[in-house]
Structures are given as structure tokens and as C-alpha cells.
Design a protein around this motif. Structure first.
Motif, PDB file in Angstrom:
ATOM      1  N   TYR A 189      59.985  65.239 -58.518  1.00 43.80           N
ATOM      2  CA  TYR A 189      58.557  65.413 -58.281  1.00 43.80           C
ATOM      3  C   TYR A 189      58.040  66.752 -58.822  1.00 43.80           C
ATOM      4  O   TYR A 189      58.268  67.082 -59.983  1.00 43.80           O
ATOM      5  CB  TYR A 189      58.244  65.231 -56.793  1.00 43.80           C
ATOM      6  CG  TYR A 189      58.515  63.821 -56.319  1.00 43.80           C
ATOM      7  CD1 TYR A 189      57.594  62.799 -56.558  1.00 43.80           C
ATOM      8  CD2 TYR A 189      59.705  63.492 -55.669  1.00 43.80           C
ATOM      9  CE1 TYR A 189      57.841  61.490 -56.147  1.00 43.80           C
ATOM     10  CE2 TYR A 189      59.960  62.185 -55.254  1.00 43.80           C
ATOM     11  CZ  TYR A 189      59.019  61.195 -55.495  1.00 43.80           C
ATOM     12  OH  TYR A 189      59.273  59.908 -55.104  1.00 43.80           O
ATOM     13  N   SER A 198      67.166  59.309 -60.076  1.00 42.58           N
ATOM     14  CA  SER A 198      65.756  58.976 -59.879  1.00 42.58           C
ATOM     15  C   SER A 198      64.865  60.213 -59.982  1.00 42.58           C
ATOM     16  O   SER A 198      63.685  60.117 -60.318  1.00 42.58           O
ATOM     17  CB  SER A 198      65.550  58.298 -58.529  1.00 42.58           C
ATOM     18  OG  SER A 198      65.936  59.157 -57.472  1.00 42.58           O
ATOM     19  N   TRP A 199      65.438  61.387 -59.720  1.00 50.27           N
ATOM     20  CA  TRP A 199      64.655  62.625 -59.742  1.00 50.27           C
ATOM     21  C   TRP A 199      64.001  62.874 -61.102  1.00 50.27           C
ATOM     22  O   TRP A 199      62.880  63.399 -61.165  1.00 50.27           O
ATOM     23  CB  TRP A 199      65.546  63.821 -59.379  1.00 50.27           C
ATOM     24  CG  TRP A 199      66.680  64.041 -60.335  1.00 50.27           C
ATOM     25  CD1 TRP A 199      67.928  63.500 -60.269  1.00 50.27           C
ATOM     26  CD2 TRP A 199      66.657  64.846 -61.516  1.00 50.27           C
ATOM     27  NE1 TRP A 199      68.695  63.918 -61.331  1.00 50.27           N
ATOM     28  CE2 TRP A 199      67.938  64.745 -62.114  1.00 50.27           C
ATOM     29  CE3 TRP A 199      65.693  65.646 -62.125  1.00 50.27           C
ATOM     30  CZ2 TRP A 199      68.268  65.413 -63.292  1.00 50.27           C
ATOM     31  CZ3 TRP A 199      66.017  66.311 -63.296  1.00 50.27           C
ATOM     32  CH2 TRP A 199      67.292  66.193 -63.874  1.00 50.27           C
ATOM     33  N   GLU A 225      60.845  60.674 -61.461  1.00 49.66           N
ATOM     34  CA  GLU A 225      59.756  61.182 -60.625  1.00 49.66           C
ATOM     35  C   GLU A 225      59.224  62.496 -61.190  1.00 49.66           C
ATOM     36  O   GLU A 225      58.018  62.767 -61.144  1.00 49.66           O
ATOM     37  CB  GLU A 225      60.241  61.380 -59.185  1.00 49.66           C
ATOM     38  CG  GLU A 225      60.728  60.112 -58.495  1.00 49.66           C
ATOM     39  CD  GLU A 225      59.650  59.039 -58.371  1.00 49.66           C
ATOM     40  OE1 GLU A 225      58.459  59.345 -58.576  1.00 49.66           O
ATOM     41  OE2 GLU A 225      60.008  57.886 -58.064  1.00 49.66           O
ATOM     42  N   HIS A 253      55.142  55.530 -64.378  1.00 49.60           N
ATOM     43  CA  HIS A 253      56.310  54.706 -64.067  1.00 49.60           C
ATOM     44  C   HIS A 253      56.256  53.354 -64.780  1.00 49.60           C
ATOM     45  O   HIS A 253      57.299  52.795 -65.143  1.00 49.60           O
ATOM     46  CB  HIS A 253      56.412  54.470 -62.556  1.00 49.60           C
ATOM     47  CG  HIS A 253      56.900  55.655 -61.781  1.00 49.60           C
ATOM     48  ND1 HIS A 253      57.878  56.500 -62.249  1.00 49.60           N
ATOM     49  CD2 HIS A 253      56.548  56.128 -60.551  1.00 49.60           C
ATOM     50  CE1 HIS A 253      58.113  57.446 -61.349  1.00 49.60           C
ATOM     51  NE2 HIS A 253      57.315  57.244 -60.316  1.00 49.60           N
ATOM     52  N   HIS A 292      50.493  59.358 -61.858  1.00 53.86           N
ATOM     53  CA  HIS A 292      51.932  59.365 -61.583  1.00 53.86           C
ATOM     54  C   HIS A 292      52.499  57.946 -61.649  1.00 53.86           C
ATOM     55  O   HIS A 292      53.501  57.694 -62.332  1.00 53.86           O
ATOM     56  CB  HIS A 292      52.179  59.975 -60.198  1.00 53.86           C
ATOM     57  CG  HIS A 292      53.606  59.950 -59.758  1.00 53.86           C
ATOM     58  ND1 HIS A 292      54.406  61.074 -59.748  1.00 53.86           N
ATOM     59  CD2 HIS A 292      54.391  58.928 -59.298  1.00 53.86           C
ATOM     60  CE1 HIS A 292      55.614  60.753 -59.314  1.00 53.86           C
ATOM     61  NE2 HIS A 292      55.631  59.454 -59.029  1.00 53.86           N
ATOM     62  N   GLU A 293      51.853  57.020 -60.958  1.00 53.66           N
ATOM     63  CA  GLU A 293      52.382  55.658 -60.880  1.00 53.66           C
ATOM     64  C   GLU A 293      52.240  54.913 -62.209  1.00 53.66           C
ATOM     65  O   GLU A 293      53.112  54.112 -62.572  1.00 53.66           O
ATOM     66  CB  GLU A 293      51.675  54.882 -59.762  1.00 53.66           C
ATOM     67  CG  GLU A 293      51.869  55.459 -58.368  1.00 53.66           C
ATOM     68  CD  GLU A 293      53.325  55.514 -57.931  1.00 53.66           C
ATOM     69  OE1 GLU A 293      54.150  54.749 -58.469  1.00 53.66           O
ATOM     70  OE2 GLU A 293      53.645  56.337 -57.053  1.00 53.66           O
ATOM     71  N   THR A 307      66.261  54.244 -62.093  1.00 56.64           N
ATOM     72  CA  THR A 307      65.442  54.956 -61.109  1.00 56.64           C
ATOM     73  C   THR A 307      65.964  54.847 -59.687  1.00 56.64           C
ATOM     74  O   THR A 307      65.668  55.706 -58.860  1.00 56.64           O
ATOM     75  CB  THR A 307      63.985  54.456 -61.131  1.00 56.64           C
ATOM     76  OG1 THR A 307      63.982  53.033 -60.947  1.00 56.64           O
ATOM     77  CG2 THR A 307      63.313  54.799 -62.435  1.00 56.64           C
ATOM     78  N   ASP A 365      55.374  63.221 -62.458  1.00 53.17           N
ATOM     79  CA  ASP A 365      54.556  64.339 -61.985  1.00 53.17           C
ATOM     80  C   ASP A 365      54.220  65.294 -63.131  1.00 53.17           C
ATOM     81  O   ASP A 365      53.187  65.980 -63.092  1.00 53.17           O
ATOM     82  CB  ASP A 365      55.269  65.087 -60.857  1.00 53.17           C
ATOM     83  CG  ASP A 365      54.786  64.646 -59.482  1.00 53.17           C
ATOM     84  OD1 ASP A 365      53.894  63.778 -59.412  1.00 53.17           O
ATOM     85  OD2 ASP A 365      55.302  65.162 -58.466  1.00 53.17           O
TER      86      ASP A 365
END
Length: 245
Positions: A155, A121-122, A125, A107, A103-104, A116, A129
Motif C-alpha cells: 500500500y 501481494s504487497w 497493492e 488492479h 487504486h482498484e 496477488t 497505490d
């Protein structure tokens, strides 16, 4: 490509990280995750990718006295993993930390990071995910496909929705990521999918039980192997033809 440091080795979580994960394994995972992200985003050439500082991903394990699991510091292409989170993991440390790193790492490489911290930002994320999902590391605490109140929850909820869209239009997330260079707009869904995000969400909620046929990690690796085998057969056939003459 990747570098990792454990600054919390004297804490219970830092010790558990060393014993059950390790900086060496973290470097391996982040390198593999980077290649996987590039494949998902269809970024085979370095110039297609968002630049990372020193062209590598960095991980620092620190103890943070909050409920934060991990976060990525964009300006440094650096991921901070909370040793407190590692200490409190009740499941398999390797699986959960690896999913978090996928995940990270996403980014670090995804476009549109300037957006973001804003209202969108959703989507970033959700994309992160989505990559975690396609890599096979969906967390056991995630909601199930079709659950959630809105596509912009972020997410896991957004990840499952993006997965649905990417099934309908393979490569959708790669195209979306490219468009995110200029920030997000709901119009992105309409331009790529031919339907508004609202229409797609309604369809998704009604058809969330559709069979999966997206590009999972295993499927991508299988496709690469098949392409390599096909190329080897072509070379062998050409060589046979030349020697026969």
C-alpha cells in the motif's frame, strides 16, 4: 469502458454515494483512471494490456458489514465499493472515493494478478497505490515518504518507495508491471535498477526528502499538450513551405 450500479441505494451509505458521487461520475472516473493506468504502464496499444472481461471496468456499490473499503474481483473485472465505508467518510467523499477507484482500477489492468493472493501481494497493492499517488489522490491517512519498516509493507509505504525508484529511473513501474506477468521476484529491482531492493530501500530511507520529479497526472497531461502543439507547428511549417513554393 466502464459501468456502475448502486445496489445499496436504500442504505445511508448508498444514499450518500448517490448524493455526493453518483454512478455517472463513477463511470467517468473509472474511464479516466483506465487511461491514466495505461499511460503509467506505457500500454498505448490494447494488445499490451491485460485483458478485462468485456473490455470494461465495472463498479457495484454494496453494503458489506465489515471494515472493507473496496475490493476488485479479478475474474469479473469488477470493483465492489462498500456503502458502509462511504457512509463513514469524514472528509470529502469525491476525493477519497476517486482515490480508491484509481487504486482498484489499477488492479483490473495490472499484470501478475495470479500472484496477488500469495506472499507477494504487497507489490500489487503498492503499485495500485503508486498509481493513486501519481494521479494526485494520496489519502490523508497515509504514512509520509520515508516512513515504514520495509519495502514489502504494501500500500502507501510501498507506493512511496516505488515513487522514489521511478524518480531515479523514469518508467520503472511500467517495466516492473511488464515483468509481473511471470510473477514477482526481488531480482526484478536488480535487473531494472541495477541495485538490489535492499540497497534501494536503504538509499530511499536516507534520501526520502528528494524533490519530486515523477510523471504526475498534471505533468503527463502537460507533456501530451506540448507534443500536440509541437506536431501542429510542424504541420503548419510544412504547409507554409509547400504554399511558398
Amino acid at each position: 469502458m466502464a459501468h456502475a450500479t448502486n445496489n445499496a441505494s436504500t442504505t445511508p451509505g448508498g444514499q450518500r454515494f448517490d448524493e455526493e458521487y453518483g454512478v455517472g461520475y463513477a463511470v467517468q472516473v473509472m474511464s479516466e483512471a483506465s487511461f491514466f493506468v495505461w499511460k503509467i504502464f506505457n500500454q498505448t496499444a490494447p494488445e499490451d494490456r491485460r485483458a478485462a472481461m468485456d473490455d470494461r471496468v465495472k463498479l457495484v456499490v454494496n453494503f458489506i458489514n465489515t471494515n472493507i473499503l473496496a475490493f476488485e474481483r479479478d475474474s469479473e473485472s469488477s470493483i465492489t465499493l462498500n456503502a458502509g465505508y462511504v457512509n463513514n467518510i469524514t472528509g470529502d467523499v469525491r476525493t477519497l472515493v476517486t482515490g480508491l477507484l484509481y487504486h482498484e482500477v489499477t488492479h483490473v489492468w495490472q499484470w501478475g494478478q495470479q500472484d496477488t493472493n500469495q506472499t507477494h501481494s504487497w507489490i500489487y497493492e503498492g503499485v495500485a497505490d503508486f498509481v493513486r499517488l501519481r494521479a494526485g489522490y494520496a489519502a490523508p491517512y497515509w504514512l509520509q515518504p520515508g516512513q515504514g519498516d520495509s519495502w514489502d509493507t504494501g500500500y502507501d509505504v510501498t507506493a512511496w518507495f516505488l515513487d522514489y525508484c521511478d524518480q531515479l529511473r523514469p518508467g520503472f513501474v511500467a517495466v516492473l508491471n511488464q515483468r509481473l506477468k511471470d510473477g514477482y521476484s526481488d531480482d526484478d529491482f536488480l535487473q531494472i535498477m541495477g541495485k538490489s531492493v535492499q540497497e534501494l530501500w536503504r538509499d530511499y530511507k536516507a534520501n526520502c526528502g528528494l524533490p519530486k520529479h515523477g510523471n504526475t497526472k498534471d505533468e503527463l497531461e502537460k507533456a501530451d499538450k506540448e507534443q500536440m502543439e509541437a506536431a501542429e507547428k510542424e504541420v503548419e511549417a510544412a504547409y507554409t513551405a509547400v504554399t511558398a513554393d
